[in-house]
Design an enzyme around this catalytic site. Structure first.
Site, short mmCIF file in Angstrom:
data_model
loop_
_atom_site.label_atom_id
_atom_site.label_comp_id
_atom_site.label_asym_id
_atom_site.label_seq_id
_atom_site.Cartn_x
_atom_site.Cartn_y
_atom_site.Cartn_z
N HIS A 16 0.71 -1.17 0.14
CA HIS A 16 -0.12 -0.17 -0.01
C HIS A 16 0.98 1.12 -0.15
O HIS A 16 1.40 1.70 1.07
CB HIS A 16 -0.83 0.03 1.30
CG HIS A 16 -2.02 1.23 1.28
ND1 HIS A 16 -3.35 0.89 1.62
CD2 HIS A 16 -2.24 2.39 0.95
CE1 HIS A 16 -3.86 2.17 1.37
NE2 HIS A 16 -3.09 2.96 1.22
N HIS A 18 1.13 5.09 -2.26
CA HIS A 18 0.86 5.90 -3.12
C HIS A 18 2.03 6.51 -3.87
O HIS A 18 2.80 6.95 -3.01
CB HIS A 18 0.07 6.82 -2.68
CG HIS A 18 -1.42 6.29 -1.91
ND1 HIS A 18 -2.50 6.13 -2.77
CD2 HIS A 18 -1.65 5.90 -0.73
CE1 HIS A 18 -3.52 5.44 -2.12
NE2 HIS A 18 -2.98 5.54 -0.88
N ASN A 20 2.84 9.56 -5.39
CA ASN A 20 3.41 10.82 -5.33
C ASN A 20 3.63 10.95 -3.68
O ASN A 20 4.27 11.98 -3.19
CB ASN A 20 2.15 11.92 -5.70
CG ASN A 20 2.42 11.93 -7.34
OD1 ASN A 20 3.32 12.86 -7.54
ND2 ASN A 20 1.67 11.46 -8.01
N HIS A 67 2.54 16.73 -6.60
CA HIS A 67 1.85 16.72 -7.96
C HIS A 67 2.41 17.91 -9.08
O HIS A 67 2.51 17.62 -10.43
CB HIS A 67 0.13 17.00 -7.91
CG HIS A 67 -0.41 15.73 -7.42
ND1 HIS A 67 -1.78 15.73 -6.54
CD2 HIS A 67 0.01 14.48 -7.05
CE1 HIS A 67 -1.99 14.63 -6.41
NE2 HIS A 67 -1.18 13.76 -6.65
N THR A 99 -1.17 4.80 -8.20
CA THR A 99 -1.38 6.30 -8.53
C THR A 99 -2.39 6.42 -9.37
O THR A 99 -3.05 5.58 -10.15
CB THR A 99 0.21 6.61 -9.30
OG1 THR A 99 0.18 7.98 -9.28
CG2 THR A 99 0.33 6.18 -10.77
N LYS A 102 -3.42 11.16 -14.30
CA LYS A 102 -3.70 12.60 -14.24
C LYS A 102 -3.61 13.07 -15.51
O LYS A 102 -2.81 12.88 -16.28
CB LYS A 102 -3.05 13.42 -13.00
CG LYS A 102 -3.01 12.91 -11.94
CD LYS A 102 -2.02 13.57 -11.19
CE LYS A 102 -2.06 12.85 -9.53
NZ LYS A 102 -1.57 11.40 -9.51
N GLY A 171 -8.53 8.37 -2.31
CA GLY A 171 -8.87 9.84 -2.31
C GLY A 171 -9.30 10.14 -0.89
O GLY A 171 -9.72 9.32 0.05
N GLU A 201 -11.60 4.40 6.33
CA GLU A 201 -10.51 5.17 7.17
C GLU A 201 -11.01 6.21 7.94
O GLU A 201 -10.35 6.79 8.88
CB GLU A 201 -9.69 5.84 5.85
CG GLU A 201 -8.43 6.57 6.19
CD GLU A 201 -7.51 6.97 5.03
OE1 GLU A 201 -8.20 7.13 3.85
OE2 GLU A 201 -6.46 7.43 5.26
C1 6MZ Z 1 -6.87 8.01 0.82
C2 6MZ Z 1 -4.92 8.70 -0.16
C3 6MZ Z 1 -4.43 8.74 1.10
O1 6MZ Z 1 -2.27 8.99 -6.89
O2 6MZ Z 1 -1.06 11.21 -7.07
N1 6MZ Z 1 -3.88 8.95 -0.98
N2 6MZ Z 1 -5.97 8.40 -0.35
N3 6MZ Z 1 -6.28 7.92 2.11
C4 6MZ Z 1 -4.90 8.29 2.19
N4 6MZ Z 1 -4.16 8.19 3.52
C5 6MZ Z 1 -3.54 9.32 3.80
N5 6MZ Z 1 -2.95 8.96 0.80
C6 6MZ Z 1 -2.92 9.17 -0.55
O3 6MZ Z 1 -0.60 9.72 -4.66
C7 6MZ Z 1 -1.44 10.60 -4.00
C8 6MZ Z 1 -2.88 10.54 -3.99
O4 6MZ Z 1 -3.11 9.17 -3.26
C9 6MZ Z 1 -4.44 9.21 -2.60
C10 6MZ Z 1 -4.84 10.76 -2.92
O5 6MZ Z 1 -5.63 10.67 -3.89
C11 6MZ Z 1 -3.54 11.46 -2.99
O6 6MZ Z 1 -4.08 12.54 -4.02
P1 6MZ Z 1 -1.09 9.72 -6.28
O7 6MZ Z 1 0.45 8.98 -6.82
#
Ligand code: 6MZ
Length: 336
Positions: A16, A18, A20, A67, A99, A102, A171, A201
């Site tokens: 898990h 993300h 960015n 971003h 990710t 975009k 998100g 969450e």
């Molecule tokens: C929900 C999260 C998150 O997609 O631009 N993101 N969504 N809960 C969380 N808990 C803290 N942390 C990150 O990576 C950033 C994006 O991941 C999601 C959000 O949409 C955030 O803009 P990417 O690579």
């Protein structure tokens, strides 16, 4: 006792993360320098502001910074390389990145995805790591974007089905309604994509029920699952991806001691996995998360090994790759 060396040396699985949010401050400084020639002092102050998260809303206000850095092909490519390099440095041998595709002035959503996918393929040639990608659906964006993303993924699958293994639903949980996104997620599932859903969450019992009824392959966070909801996921062997520091810093739990990981791990009510979420924003690494868990919940090294195996068991992987990784990850006394 914190046992960072043991877990740092162990080969690990991250499910898990993300993209960015996983840019470490060091990597952001490197990016700033390479992209804009920005000096270290300027980047230092940006990075300090990045990691001072003290609420969920505050956390979501940080992503626009990354971003911006990844809004060009060069920035996105470098960022993807750096994130993979950082995980590999932490001895992560299997990484599932997520990710959100975009579009902006420099890239279409297709360009964004191809850039990330090709960078993953290139990085796997130089780093000792296997990487898979879960394109994300952002619940805070327009619903039409979600279907668009699924259609884009289906277009990419013939070429990249060895890299794209599922879809992430994420998100800001305070925005958007899960039910609106069900058609897009249903379409993804019909095409055999696995679903990792951010679920519970925040405290929203009816939405959690809806998500559980809809079904998922893995549950992200699961902070506000009731015991009944946990049992239901457990009965279907759906694992909970627990992100300790993320939840503590976003204040969706009162502290590490009160984190739901402790109950899920001790009761074995459902499978559980330790993950980082956004190791840049939360200033952590997977090794640190394991070390924290060991210290706070009194886990033995065998418990840590068990958690690593849970990660591998629940990875969205072909069995052939799982067997390869099992050999790589197994502790010396595991008999493999
Ligand atoms: C929900 C999260 C998150 O997609 O631009 N993101 N969504 N809960 C969380 N808990 C803290 N942390 C990150 O990576 C950033 C994006 O991941 C999601 C959000 O949409 C955030 O803009 P990417 O690579």
């Amino acid at each position: 006792m914190v046992n960072l060396p043991y877990i740092k040396l162990r080969r690990k699985v991250e499910l898990h993360a993300h993209l960015n949010g996983s840019l470490s401050t060091e990597s952001i400084k490197e990016l700033g320098k390479k992209l804009y020639g920005a000096n270290t002092t300027a980047m230092e102050s940006i990075c300090k502001r990045l990691v001072d998260v003290d609420s969920l809303d505050h956390c979501f206000s940080k992503f626009p910074l990354m971003h911006e850095l990844t809004s060009t092909k060069r920035g996105l490519q470098l960022a993807t390389e750096l994130v993979i390099r950082d995980f590999a440095k932490d001895n992560v041998i299997y990484l599932e990145l997520r990710t959100t595709p975009k579009r902006n002035a420099a890239m279409s959503k297709m360009d964004y995805m191809v850039c990330v996918l090709e960078t993953i393929i290139e990085s796997m040639k130089t780093e000792k790591i296997l990487v898979r990608l879960l394109p994300s659906i952002d619940r805070a964006a327009d619903v039409a974007e979600a279907m668009d993303t699924v259609n884009l993924v289906l277009e990419l699958l013939p070429k990249y089905d060895n890299i794209i293994t599922g879809i992430d639903f994420s998100g800001n949980p305070k925005v958007g309604k899960f039910e609106y996104f069900m058609p897009a997620l249903t379409k993804a599932r019909q095409h055999h994509l696995k679903l990792a859903i951010h679920c519970g969450e925040i405290d929203n019992p009816s939405e959690i029920d809806q998500m559980i009824q809809f079904g998922m392959d893995r549950c992200g966070h699961g902070t506000f699952l009731s015991e009944t909801q946990l049992q239901e996921l457990g009965s279907k062997k759906i694992p909970i991806e627990c992100c300790l520091t993320s939840n503590v810093k976003c204040r969706t739990v009162n502290g590490y001691e009160d984190h739901h990981f402790k109950h899920i791990f001790n009761s074995k009510v459902a499978p559980v996995i330790l993950c980082t979420d956004d190791c840049g924003v939360f200033d952590t690494t997977l090794s640190k998360e394991f070390a924290l868990a060991q210290q706070i919940y009194n886990l033995t090294n065998d418990d840590l090994d068990y958690l690593l195996m849970m990660g591998l068991e629940n990875a969205f992987l072909e069995n052939r790759d799982r067997i390869y990784l099992l050999k790589e990850i197994s502790p010396p006394n595991y008999g493999i």
